[in-house]
Scaffold this active site. Sequence first.
Site, PDB file in Angstrom:
ATOM      1  N   SER A 107       0.834  -1.196   0.000  1.00  0.00           N
ATOM      2  CA  SER A 107       0.000   0.000   0.000  1.00  0.00           C
ATOM      3  C   SER A 107       0.880   1.262   0.000  1.00  0.00           C
ATOM      4  O   SER A 107       1.726   1.414  -0.880  1.00  0.00           O
ATOM      5  CB  SER A 107      -0.961  -0.046   1.191  1.00  0.00           C
ATOM      6  OG  SER A 107      -1.973   0.930   1.083  1.00  0.00           O
ATOM      7  N   HIS A 152      -7.310  -5.670  -1.164  1.00  0.00           N
ATOM      8  CA  HIS A 152      -6.157  -4.796  -0.938  1.00  0.00           C
ATOM      9  C   HIS A 152      -5.176  -5.357   0.081  1.00  0.00           C
ATOM     10  O   HIS A 152      -3.962  -5.298  -0.120  1.00  0.00           O
ATOM     11  CB  HIS A 152      -6.650  -3.421  -0.483  1.00  0.00           C
ATOM     12  CG  HIS A 152      -5.546  -2.421  -0.311  1.00  0.00           C
ATOM     13  ND1 HIS A 152      -4.781  -1.953  -1.364  1.00  0.00           N
ATOM     14  CD2 HIS A 152      -5.055  -1.806   0.810  1.00  0.00           C
ATOM     15  CE1 HIS A 152      -3.890  -1.089  -0.913  1.00  0.00           C
ATOM     16  NE2 HIS A 152      -4.032  -0.980   0.400  1.00  0.00           N
ATOM     17  N   ASP A 181      -8.697  -5.028  -5.835  1.00  0.00           N
ATOM     18  CA  ASP A 181      -8.272  -4.012  -4.875  1.00  0.00           C
ATOM     19  C   ASP A 181      -9.195  -2.804  -5.010  1.00  0.00           C
ATOM     20  O   ASP A 181      -9.247  -2.158  -6.053  1.00  0.00           O
ATOM     21  CB  ASP A 181      -6.822  -3.612  -5.179  1.00  0.00           C
ATOM     22  CG  ASP A 181      -6.245  -2.654  -4.150  1.00  0.00           C
ATOM     23  OD1 ASP A 181      -6.997  -2.149  -3.304  1.00  0.00           O
ATOM     24  OD2 ASP A 181      -5.027  -2.405  -4.212  1.00  0.00           O
TER      25      ASP A 181
END
Length: 441
Positions: free
Chosen positions: A253, A381, A347
């Site tokens: 991320s 994600h 995601d």
Amino acid sequence: MQSLLCLLSRRLPRVPWYSRSMSGVSLQLSPDRCLFDEPLRLRVSGLSPGQDVSLQTALTDEGGEIFSSLGRYRAGSSGELDLTQSPALEGGSFTGIEPDGPLWALEPRTPLRRLVKKNVQSPIQLRFSLYQDHEPPGPLLASAAQERSFMGEGVTRVPVREGTVRGSLFLPPGPGPFPGVIEVQGTGGGLLEYKSSLLANKGFATLALAYYNYEDLPKQMKDFRLEYFEEAVNYMLQHPKVKGPGIGLLGHSKGGDLVLSMASFLNGITASAVVNGSVANVAAALHYKDITLHPIGYDLKKITYPEPGMGDIRDIIYNPLEEANRKSLIPVGRAKCKFLFLVAEDDRNWKSDFYAHTACQLLVEQGKEKPEIVYYAKAGHYIEPPYFPLCKASMHKLIGLPVVWGGEPKAHAVAQMDSWQKIQAFFHKHLNKQSMPNHKL
């Protein structure tokens, strides 16, 4: 389904954490102590042929939240269950032959909770309870417990307070030197060590690096200096337990775009693995010498709401390839290291697939080797090490509202198992030609 899990979770305090069997029924775990990322092996004996049973798996996290799953089974003709051969029936948290289903199907009792392990020096206690019948479940027949640890035998944790660098270095057992990796987490802040500690069991000297909201580091995500991360790289390169001439980077991320920036500007980096990262600098300005990467802009009006009060933010960030936004684009083409991009196709945080493809193009345009991109259909994600349950939705620290993260539990679990192996293989290939064995408890 949810009401049944809540009913069972209310029974949890009456279930002891040591192995117990009743009426000749026995629940066996192999082993009873293991590392968190090891597969589950569970068998039951002493049942009647064709007997219906419900297997509840549960853990309580450090904040007191209960995560649980439910598997419904029917004993075979011998009165035994073996999760590697016995299919889970309809009506539970998973179906079919799923030996690890009790782990990856865990769900929090309270919405918007994500399983995060902060103290890696203590194990997670898993509780397995076998009940007679399906719905409603009958009497408790047998129970057992399993400890899942993050630091195997001989792995050491060294707090790092070197210069301005703050974090924890995890070292495998033995004299070393070991291939070195710096792991950078996302926007949560603080210091999370669970990935780094698990990687140390695989033969890597791994630095879990904090970069804000920890001790004397900046409290907010506003302005970062890449010199801080450069100091962390130099710390690893100079450590007697770390094998040179370069180190690896692992980022997820926000940690992914920091890893791309480190690889683009800093020396001493041999291999970088990016999990659902951005090719644009996100959330805070990043400065290095006389260079500044501005944070990419976003449009909150593009948030959609698949459920009331639950946002989908995948499309809110501006395109970094457009001229107005190029001051946020990370110049990945400058990087000299090898890359591995791991991408969840579902995601919902942002367009990880587009970002990985863009990074690949930037490298190729500069005559660099085309990196490997691995795509995972129906994964979300938060791709974690194996057996962390899927986080479907939680509060977004920067957006300030609950958001969905994407992914379907089974597909996401497969992505976590595969990506974890690919990360290790990638680092072994480029940091240490000789593969090192896993260290057991």
